[in-house]
Write a protein that holds these residues in place. Structure first.
Motif, PDB file in Angstrom:
ATOM      1  N   TYR A 172      36.764  46.624  38.566  1.00 30.13           N
ATOM      2  CA  TYR A 172      35.597  45.862  38.056  1.00 30.13           C
ATOM      3  C   TYR A 172      34.607  46.781  37.353  1.00 30.13           C
ATOM      4  O   TYR A 172      33.405  46.649  37.475  1.00 30.13           O
ATOM      5  CB  TYR A 172      34.932  45.044  39.170  1.00 30.13           C
ATOM      6  CG  TYR A 172      34.434  45.785  40.397  1.00 30.13           C
ATOM      7  CD1 TYR A 172      35.290  46.073  41.449  1.00 30.13           C
ATOM      8  CD2 TYR A 172      33.100  46.158  40.522  1.00 30.13           C
ATOM      9  CE1 TYR A 172      34.828  46.732  42.586  1.00 30.13           C
ATOM     10  CE2 TYR A 172      32.622  46.803  41.661  1.00 30.13           C
ATOM     11  CZ  TYR A 172      33.505  47.086  42.679  1.00 30.13           C
ATOM     12  OH  TYR A 172      33.036  47.737  43.809  1.00 30.13           O
ATOM     13  N   THR A 228      35.827  47.587  30.446  1.00 27.87           N
ATOM     14  CA  THR A 228      37.200  47.352  30.887  1.00 27.87           C
ATOM     15  C   THR A 228      38.246  47.828  29.869  1.00 27.87           C
ATOM     16  O   THR A 228      39.158  48.578  30.219  1.00 27.87           O
ATOM     17  CB  THR A 228      37.414  45.852  31.165  1.00 27.87           C
ATOM     18  OG1 THR A 228      36.333  45.398  31.966  1.00 27.87           O
ATOM     19  CG2 THR A 228      38.714  45.593  31.878  1.00 27.87           C
ATOM     20  N   PHE A 266      40.270  42.184  41.197  1.00 21.76           N
ATOM     21  CA  PHE A 266      39.956  42.502  39.798  1.00 21.76           C
ATOM     22  C   PHE A 266      39.019  41.416  39.284  1.00 21.76           C
ATOM     23  O   PHE A 266      39.116  40.251  39.676  1.00 21.76           O
ATOM     24  CB  PHE A 266      41.224  42.592  38.938  1.00 21.76           C
ATOM     25  CG  PHE A 266      42.124  41.401  39.024  1.00 21.76           C
ATOM     26  CD1 PHE A 266      41.946  40.296  38.213  1.00 21.76           C
ATOM     27  CD2 PHE A 266      43.159  41.374  39.949  1.00 21.76           C
ATOM     28  CE1 PHE A 266      42.779  39.195  38.299  1.00 21.76           C
ATOM     29  CE2 PHE A 266      44.000  40.273  40.055  1.00 21.76           C
ATOM     30  CZ  PHE A 266      43.804  39.181  39.226  1.00 21.76           C
ATOM     31  N   ASN A 267      38.102  41.809  38.413  1.00 21.53           N
ATOM     32  CA  ASN A 267      37.151  40.822  37.882  1.00 21.53           C
ATOM     33  C   ASN A 267      37.787  40.066  36.703  1.00 21.53           C
ATOM     34  O   ASN A 267      38.908  40.357  36.279  1.00 21.53           O
ATOM     35  CB  ASN A 267      35.832  41.503  37.494  1.00 21.53           C
ATOM     36  CG  ASN A 267      35.994  42.525  36.385  1.00 21.53           C
ATOM     37  OD1 ASN A 267      37.083  42.726  35.865  1.00 21.53           O
ATOM     38  ND2 ASN A 267      34.907  43.172  36.025  1.00 21.53           N
ATOM     39  N   THR A 268      37.050  39.101  36.186  1.00 25.52           N
ATOM     40  CA  THR A 268      37.617  38.244  35.131  1.00 25.52           C
ATOM     41  C   THR A 268      37.882  39.036  33.850  1.00 25.52           C
ATOM     42  O   THR A 268      38.809  38.716  33.105  1.00 25.52           O
ATOM     43  CB  THR A 268      36.688  37.061  34.828  1.00 25.52           C
ATOM     44  OG1 THR A 268      35.351  37.531  34.636  1.00 25.52           O
ATOM     45  CG2 THR A 268      36.702  36.061  35.961  1.00 25.52           C
ATOM     46  N   SER A 269      37.074  40.052  33.618  1.00 25.64           N
ATOM     47  CA  SER A 269      37.282  40.880  32.441  1.00 25.64           C
ATOM     48  C   SER A 269      38.608  41.652  32.555  1.00 25.64           C
ATOM     49  O   SER A 269      39.381  41.742  31.601  1.00 25.64           O
ATOM     50  CB  SER A 269      36.094  41.838  32.323  1.00 25.64           C
ATOM     51  OG  SER A 269      36.320  42.785  31.369  1.00 25.64           O
ATOM     52  N   SER A 304      41.117  40.633  34.275  1.00 22.99           N
ATOM     53  CA  SER A 304      42.218  39.668  34.233  1.00 22.99           C
ATOM     54  C   SER A 304      42.716  39.482  32.800  1.00 22.99           C
ATOM     55  O   SER A 304      43.900  39.247  32.568  1.00 22.99           O
ATOM     56  CB  SER A 304      41.824  38.333  34.862  1.00 22.99           C
ATOM     57  OG  SER A 304      41.044  37.552  33.987  1.00 22.99           O
ATOM     58  N   ARG A 305      41.813  39.625  31.822  1.00 19.70           N
ATOM     59  CA  ARG A 305      42.234  39.529  30.410  1.00 19.70           C
ATOM     60  C   ARG A 305      43.134  40.707  30.034  1.00 19.70           C
ATOM     61  O   ARG A 305      44.101  40.546  29.281  1.00 19.70           O
ATOM     62  CB  ARG A 305      40.986  39.470  29.501  1.00 19.70           C
ATOM     63  CG  ARG A 305      41.320  39.392  28.021  1.00 19.70           C
ATOM     64  CD  ARG A 305      42.099  38.112  27.702  1.00 19.70           C
ATOM     65  NE  ARG A 305      42.656  38.103  26.359  1.00 19.70           N
ATOM     66  CZ  ARG A 305      43.883  38.519  26.035  1.00 19.70           C
ATOM     67  NH1 ARG A 305      44.682  39.027  26.960  1.00 19.70           N
ATOM     68  NH2 ARG A 305      44.313  38.438  24.796  1.00 19.70           N
TER      69      ARG A 305
END
Lengths: 172, 126
Positions: free
Chosen positions: B34, B38, B68-71, B73-74
């Motif tokens: 996180y 990223t 893991f954060n949403t960023s 995940s991309r």
């Protein structure tokens, strides 16, 4: 809303810059100190980090904590209630963020879990790889909470708004 | 070809540990992710994969991320896209995702990754 919140058992209350060092400290506190089922604790941990990073990136009020740059300022609280844990957060946002948040909330509203997961997939696939912001934080929070997200946005003048969010995680 | 290693940093748990072994073809990302920038962090691992694919050797990719954060995940999606593309071109690639049994939300998300990328991922409880 704030009075009700203070009546309950407060586990954590923080107001200030949400720099990465604070995120590490508070998330470790949640991991170590919150007495809950591991699934519930994981959800609280993940929601905290999404909320805290949103404050860091999108708060219109910034503070210089160290040489790494400016951090967004806001507030976060976690309380232990009979059937759930409640997280409350607030920060000041610009009109652009206000519109983006309203759009996110409108998209999520009334959707089932399966539909929210599909929405996450659609939005994630649309996002450029090099974009550091995921822009699906609110969707992620909606999936983790499993409950309706309560929020309010109050105009503060000069193009700024106070954004508050209340997220509950049910105990298992 | 050099290995790519990012060791764990106790004071910065927001960076995952990365162990990409050019000799064995075993690539592993573990821990939490996180960080603030990223893509900047993941650019080197993404470039490493391109170089490794050029060797034509087998690759085993192990995800052992516990958060893991949403960023991130991309970026995970970007890695999976790359692995799938190489496999579609005839490359020998296995993808494993180690997950904790007490994290059903992670399992849901990995299933969504499979739908989003068309990449087959072996789900392994740890």
């Amino acid at each position: 809303m704030a009075k009700d919140f203070l009546d309950n058992e407060c586990l954590l209350h923080y107001k200030g810059p949400f720099c990465i060092h604070i995120l590490v400290t508070l998330s470790n506190y949640i991991k170590e100190m919150v007495d809950a089922n591991i699934v519930v604790k994981n959800r609280i941990y993940k929601i905290f980090l999404e909320v805290a990073q949103n404050i860091n990136y999108y708060s219109a009020v910034k503070s210089r904590v160290d040489s790494t740059g400016l951090s967004g300022v806001g507030m976060f609280s976690l309380s232990d209630e009979e059937d759930c844990f409640t997280m409350m957060a607030s920060n000041i946002i610009t009109e652009m963020q206000y519109r983006r948040l309203e759009e996110s909330m409108h998209e999520i509203k009334g959707l089932s879990t399966v539909e929210i997961r599909k929405l996450r997939s659609v939005k994630r696939l649309r996002q450029p790889l090099h974009d550091s912001a995921g822009h699906i934080g609110m969707i992620q929070i909606a999936l983790l909470t499993g409950n309706k997200i309560n929020y309010s946005i109050v105009e503060k003048g000069k193009g700024l708004y106070k954004y508050s969010i209340v997220v509950m995680v049910n105990k298992l | 070809m050099e290995n790519l290693i990012v060791p764990p940093v106790p004071d910065a748990p927001y960076f995952p540990t990365i162990m990409f072994d050019a000799g064995t073809g075993i690539c592993e990302i573990s821990g939490e992710s996180y960080m603030e920038e990223t893509y900047l962090f993941y650019r080197a691992p993404l470039d490493w994969l391109d170089s490794y694919f050029a060797t034509g050797k087998k690759l085993v990719f192990n995800f052992k991320l516990i958060y893991f954060n949403t960023s991130t995940s991309r970026v995970v999606l970007g890695i999976l896209d790359k692995l799938k593309e190489h496999k579609d071109k005839g490359g020998n690639v296995d993808v494993n995702w180690y997950y904790r049994k007490d994290d059903p939300d992670m399992l849901d998300e990995v299933e969504d990754f499979m739908d989003e990328t068309g990449c087959n991922i072996n789900l392994i409880p740890m």
